[in-house]
Scaffold this motif. Structure first.
Motif, PDB file in Angstrom:
ATOM      1  N   ILE A 141       0.863  -1.186   0.000  1.00  0.00           N
ATOM      2  CA  ILE A 141       0.000   0.000   0.000  1.00  0.00           C
ATOM      3  C   ILE A 141       0.893   1.227   0.000  1.00  0.00           C
ATOM      4  CG2 ILE A 141      -1.687   1.327   1.326  1.00  0.00           C
ATOM      5  CD1 ILE A 141      -2.735  -1.324   2.425  1.00  0.00           C
ATOM      6  N   GLY A 142       0.666   2.115  -0.916  1.00  0.00           N
ATOM      7  CA  GLY A 142       1.418   3.358  -0.945  1.00  0.00           C
ATOM      8  C   GLY A 142       0.982   4.290   0.172  1.00  0.00           C
ATOM      9  N   TYR A 143       1.926   5.078   0.682  1.00  0.00           N
ATOM     10  CA  TYR A 143       1.626   6.023   1.753  1.00  0.00           C
ATOM     11  C   TYR A 143       2.262   7.361   1.422  1.00  0.00           C
ATOM     12  CZ  TYR A 143       1.780   8.426   6.269  1.00  0.00           C
ATOM     13  OH  TYR A 143       1.646   9.358   7.267  1.00  0.00           O
ATOM     14  N   ILE A 144       1.466   8.426   1.525  1.00  0.00           N
ATOM     15  CA  ILE A 144       1.947   9.796   1.344  1.00  0.00           C
ATOM     16  C   ILE A 144       1.470  10.624   2.525  1.00  0.00           C
ATOM     17  CG2 ILE A 144       1.853  11.890  -0.064  1.00  0.00           C
ATOM     18  CD1 ILE A 144       1.202  10.127  -2.484  1.00  0.00           C
ATOM     19  N   HIS A 145       2.376  11.364   3.150  1.00  0.00           N
ATOM     20  CA  HIS A 145       1.968  12.385   4.111  1.00  0.00           C
ATOM     21  C   HIS A 145       2.289  13.746   3.510  1.00  0.00           C
ATOM     22  CE1 HIS A 145       2.138  15.203   7.524  1.00  0.00           C
ATOM     23  NE2 HIS A 145       1.092  14.497   7.918  1.00  0.00           N
ATOM     24  N   TYR A 146       1.278  14.600   3.505  1.00  0.00           N
ATOM     25  CA  TYR A 146       1.419  15.956   2.958  1.00  0.00           C
ATOM     26  C   TYR A 146       1.214  16.930   4.107  1.00  0.00           C
ATOM     27  CZ  TYR A 146       0.498  19.859  -0.332  1.00  0.00           C
ATOM     28  OH  TYR A 146       0.527  21.042  -1.034  1.00  0.00           O
ATOM     29  N   SER A 147       2.254  17.690   4.451  1.00  0.00           N
ATOM     30  CA  SER A 147       2.242  18.472   5.684  1.00  0.00           C
ATOM     31  C   SER A 147       1.644  19.863   5.546  1.00  0.00           C
ATOM     32  CB  SER A 147       3.664  18.592   6.237  1.00  0.00           C
ATOM     33  OG  SER A 147       4.514  19.243   5.306  1.00  0.00           O
ATOM     34  N   THR A 148       1.636  20.461   4.348  1.00  0.00           N
ATOM     35  CA  THR A 148       1.074  21.801   4.194  1.00  0.00           C
ATOM     36  C   THR A 148       0.712  22.085   2.749  1.00  0.00           C
ATOM     37  OG1 THR A 148       1.518  24.184   4.394  1.00  0.00           O
ATOM     38  CG2 THR A 148       3.414  22.766   4.057  1.00  0.00           C
ATOM     39  N   PHE A 149      -0.460  22.660   2.549  1.00  0.00           N
ATOM     40  CA  PHE A 149      -0.878  23.074   1.215  1.00  0.00           C
ATOM     41  C   PHE A 149      -0.238  24.399   0.814  1.00  0.00           C
ATOM     42  CE2 PHE A 149      -4.078  19.825   1.646  1.00  0.00           C
ATOM     43  CZ  PHE A 149      -4.281  19.411   0.329  1.00  0.00           C
ATOM     44  N   THR A 150       0.561  24.979   1.698  1.00  0.00           N
ATOM     45  CA  THR A 150       1.335  26.159   1.315  1.00  0.00           C
ATOM     46  C   THR A 150       2.384  25.794   0.294  1.00  0.00           C
ATOM     47  OG1 THR A 150       0.993  27.147   3.490  1.00  0.00           O
ATOM     48  CG2 THR A 150       2.814  28.014   2.200  1.00  0.00           C
ATOM     49  N   SER A 151       2.881  24.572   0.375  1.00  0.00           N
ATOM     50  CA  SER A 151       3.925  24.090  -0.524  1.00  0.00           C
ATOM     51  C   SER A 151       3.337  23.113  -1.523  1.00  0.00           C
ATOM     52  CB  SER A 151       5.031  23.409   0.291  1.00  0.00           C
ATOM     53  OG  SER A 151       5.984  22.808  -0.560  1.00  0.00           O
ATOM     54  N   GLY A 152       3.436  23.436  -2.795  1.00  0.00           N
ATOM     55  CA  GLY A 152       2.942  22.544  -3.835  1.00  0.00           C
ATOM     56  C   GLY A 152       4.077  21.857  -4.557  1.00  0.00           C
ATOM     57  N   LEU A 153       3.719  20.992  -5.498  1.00  0.00           N
ATOM     58  CA  LEU A 153       4.694  20.313  -6.343  1.00  0.00           C
ATOM     59  C   LEU A 153       4.305  20.501  -7.792  1.00  0.00           C
ATOM     60  CD1 LEU A 153       5.485  16.835  -4.718  1.00  0.00           C
ATOM     61  CD2 LEU A 153       6.976  18.837  -4.829  1.00  0.00           C
ATOM     62  N   ASN A 178      -2.064  18.888   8.787  1.00  0.00           N
ATOM     63  CA  ASN A 178      -1.914  19.808   7.659  1.00  0.00           C
ATOM     64  C   ASN A 178      -2.854  20.979   7.915  1.00  0.00           C
ATOM     65  OD1 ASN A 178      -2.289  21.159   5.122  1.00  0.00           O
ATOM     66  ND2 ASN A 178      -1.439  19.371   4.085  1.00  0.00           N
ATOM     67  N   SER A 179      -2.283  22.160   8.186  1.00  0.00           N
ATOM     68  CA  SER A 179      -3.093  23.315   8.585  1.00  0.00           C
ATOM     69  C   SER A 179      -3.539  24.178   7.420  1.00  0.00           C
ATOM     70  CB  SER A 179      -2.317  24.176   9.588  1.00  0.00           C
ATOM     71  OG  SER A 179      -1.110  24.647   9.020  1.00  0.00           O
ATOM     72  N   GLY A 180      -3.301  23.718   6.192  1.00  0.00           N
ATOM     73  CA  GLY A 180      -3.837  24.437   5.037  1.00  0.00           C
ATOM     74  C   GLY A 180      -2.793  25.125   4.198  1.00  0.00           C
ATOM     75  N   GLY A 181      -3.239  26.128   3.437  1.00  0.00           N
ATOM     76  CA  GLY A 181      -2.352  26.825   2.517  1.00  0.00           C
ATOM     77  C   GLY A 181      -3.110  27.331   1.313  1.00  0.00           C
ATOM     78  N   ASN A 182      -2.614  26.995   0.121  1.00  0.00           N
ATOM     79  CA  ASN A 182      -3.171  27.537  -1.121  1.00  0.00           C
ATOM     80  C   ASN A 182      -4.220  26.614  -1.721  1.00  0.00           C
ATOM     81  OD1 ASN A 182      -1.341  29.684  -0.944  1.00  0.00           O
ATOM     82  ND2 ASN A 182       0.249  28.513  -2.007  1.00  0.00           N
ATOM     83  N   ALA A 247      -7.325  24.918   3.858  1.00  0.00           N
ATOM     84  CA  ALA A 247      -7.252  24.294   2.537  1.00  0.00           C
ATOM     85  C   ALA A 247      -7.231  22.776   2.637  1.00  0.00           C
ATOM     86  CB  ALA A 247      -6.025  24.795   1.782  1.00  0.00           C
ATOM     87  N   ALA A 248      -6.625  22.241   3.699  1.00  0.00           N
ATOM     88  CA  ALA A 248      -6.632  20.794   3.900  1.00  0.00           C
ATOM     89  C   ALA A 248      -8.045  20.309   4.189  1.00  0.00           C
ATOM     90  CB  ALA A 248      -5.687  20.408   5.036  1.00  0.00           C
ATOM     91  N   ASN A 249      -8.800  21.079   4.939  1.00  0.00           N
ATOM     92  CA  ASN A 249     -10.210  20.789   5.193  1.00  0.00           C
ATOM     93  C   ASN A 249     -10.985  20.788   3.873  1.00  0.00           C
ATOM     94  OD1 ASN A 249     -12.651  20.822   7.207  1.00  0.00           O
ATOM     95  ND2 ASN A 249     -13.044  22.557   5.876  1.00  0.00           N
ATOM     96  N   ASN A 250     -10.684  21.749   3.008  1.00  0.00           N
ATOM     97  CA  ASN A 250     -11.327  21.826   1.697  1.00  0.00           C
ATOM     98  C   ASN A 250     -10.995  20.598   0.850  1.00  0.00           C
ATOM     99  OD1 ASN A 250     -10.756  23.184  -1.378  1.00  0.00           O
ATOM    100  ND2 ASN A 250     -12.772  23.471  -0.488  1.00  0.00           N
ATOM    101  N   PHE A 251      -9.738  20.183   0.884  1.00  0.00           N
ATOM    102  CA  PHE A 251      -9.304  18.991   0.156  1.00  0.00           C
ATOM    103  C   PHE A 251     -10.111  17.770   0.596  1.00  0.00           C
ATOM    104  CE2 PHE A 251      -6.482  15.221   0.258  1.00  0.00           C
ATOM    105  CZ  PHE A 251      -6.252  15.067  -1.111  1.00  0.00           C
ATOM    106  N   VAL A 252     -10.254  17.590   1.901  1.00  0.00           N
ATOM    107  CA  VAL A 252     -10.996  16.438   2.424  1.00  0.00           C
ATOM    108  C   VAL A 252     -12.460  16.511   2.009  1.00  0.00           C
ATOM    109  CG1 VAL A 252     -11.719  15.232   4.516  1.00  0.00           C
ATOM    110  CG2 VAL A 252      -9.409  16.162   4.356  1.00  0.00           C
ATOM    111  N   SER A 253     -13.039  17.711   2.056  1.00  0.00           N
ATOM    112  CA  SER A 253     -14.457  17.865   1.709  1.00  0.00           C
ATOM    113  C   SER A 253     -14.730  17.504   0.253  1.00  0.00           C
ATOM    114  CB  SER A 253     -14.920  19.302   1.980  1.00  0.00           C
ATOM    115  OG  SER A 253     -14.457  20.212   0.996  1.00  0.00           O
TER     116      SER A 253
END
Length: 338
Positions: A141-153, A178-182, A247-253
């Motif tokens: 199973i792949g696992y990714i942790h994303y710590s902030t939406f302030t930083s994108g890729l 993850n407290s959000g970001g962009n 923004a992390a809340n928005n992502f989940v929604s």
């Protein structure tokens, strides 16, 4: 979505600066108090949703304001008044301090410990780039942790991460703490899990100073990533905790309503208000929620997004002492039954 958000922000700025004449206030404690109270009264978007009697708050706090107050005393009083809104997006900033309402997460279990995952699930053998840490769990199973939406890729880097999991049977995407970001970074991830355009939600902004002066909900959409980029079509579990905010809340929604996606953990911290900034006569900055973002069902997510039914899980503190993240363990077992 970028087009929708950019257009909306321009409309929001116009709306907030054109709701009648701007009243001038004296640059003293009483004037700054009145300026702040009126900014919130005219433009804050959740007074009705949170059942806040802002007039009563004015009566109560105005009695404590004196022009003999020091700057620190005034700051503390104004910060205390803003805390009545119970909003992590509402902050008062001065040259010596910034206010911040923490009880939206501090009264809840943390439900995340990065050290446990790094040490006991990966033996410190994980990869990282920017705000992403990722690796392959033993159960394929792949696992990714994303710590902030302030930083994108960039799209190429996201392709590389997804290609790393090409033989994995499922993916766990962890946005705990993850407290959000962009918001644009939300789109750049959501579009990797869809094949068709989706309704992401609605934006509502204030049209006047009244507490119920709102425009009709403005729908916004997310399109799939352009051809030539990788899309994930296998099962996905998104891990959440109370510190999943903004923004992390928005992502989940948004992810919650995508087929094949399951939300596991605890209810997110909310923070669906899109922040806006204004200034008091003394130069202090006030940041506050000026408009609301609803989910695709038209429901407010200001108070958080609940996990998928039957998937609410907390970390067991005793199990954590033995190196077990019970939220992650639940997700692994859940995917094993798919």
């Amino acid at each position: 979505m970028k087009h929708y958000i950019t257009t909306f922000l321009l409309a929001l700025i116009f709306a907030l600066t054109s709701c009648g004449e701007v009243e001038e206030y004296a640059n003293n404690p009483k004037g700054n108090f009145e300026a702040l109270w009126n900014i919130i009264d005219n433009h804050y978007c959740f007074l009705l949703d949170k059942d806040v009697d802002w007039d009563e708050i004015h009566e109560r706090y105005s009695l404590r304001v004196s022009n003999d107050m020091s700057s620190r005393q005034l700051f503390d009083l104004l910060s205390e008044m803003l805390a009545e809104l119970k909003d992590g997006h509402t902050n008062l900033s001065s040259p010596f301090a910034s206010s911040y309402y923490r009880a939206w997460w501090s009264d809840y279990p943390q439900n995340y410990d990065a050290r446990i995952i790094r040490q006991y699930y990966f033996n410190f053998n994980y990869l990282s780039i920017g705000a992403f840490e990722y690796g392959l769990l033993p159960d394929n199973i792949g696992y990714i942790h994303y710590s902030t939406f302030t930083s994108g890729l960039g799209s190429g880097n996201i392709d590389l991460i997804l290609s790393y999991f090409s033989n994995a049977r499922a993916l766990i995407f962890d946005v705990r703490d993850n407290s959000g970001g962009n918001l644009t970074n939300v789109e750049d991830l959501v579009n990797r899990f869809i094949d068709n355009r989706i309704l992401a939600g609605y934006i509502i902004h204030k049209t006047g100073p009244g507490h119920n002066d709102f425009d009709d909900p403005y729908a916004y959409y997310i399109d799939p990533i352009a051809d030539g980029h990788l899309v994930w079509r296998k099962p996905v579990v998104v891990l959440t905790n109370r510190s999943t905010f903004s923004a992390a809340n928005n992502f989940v929604s948004i992810m919650k309503y995508i087929p094949g996606v399951t939300i596991v953990g605890s209810t997110t911290g909310g923070g669906s208000g899109m922040p806006f900034n204004s200034e008091l006569p003394n130069g202090w900055n006030i940041r506050f929620s000026a408009c609301s973002i609803l989910d695709c069902k038209g429901e407010s997510t200001e108070f958080g997004v609940e996990p998928t039914e039957g998937c609410t899980v907390d970390m067991d503190p005793l199990a954590a002492l033995d190196g077990h993240d019970t939220i992650l363990d639940f997700a692994i077992k859940y995917l094993g039954n798919q």
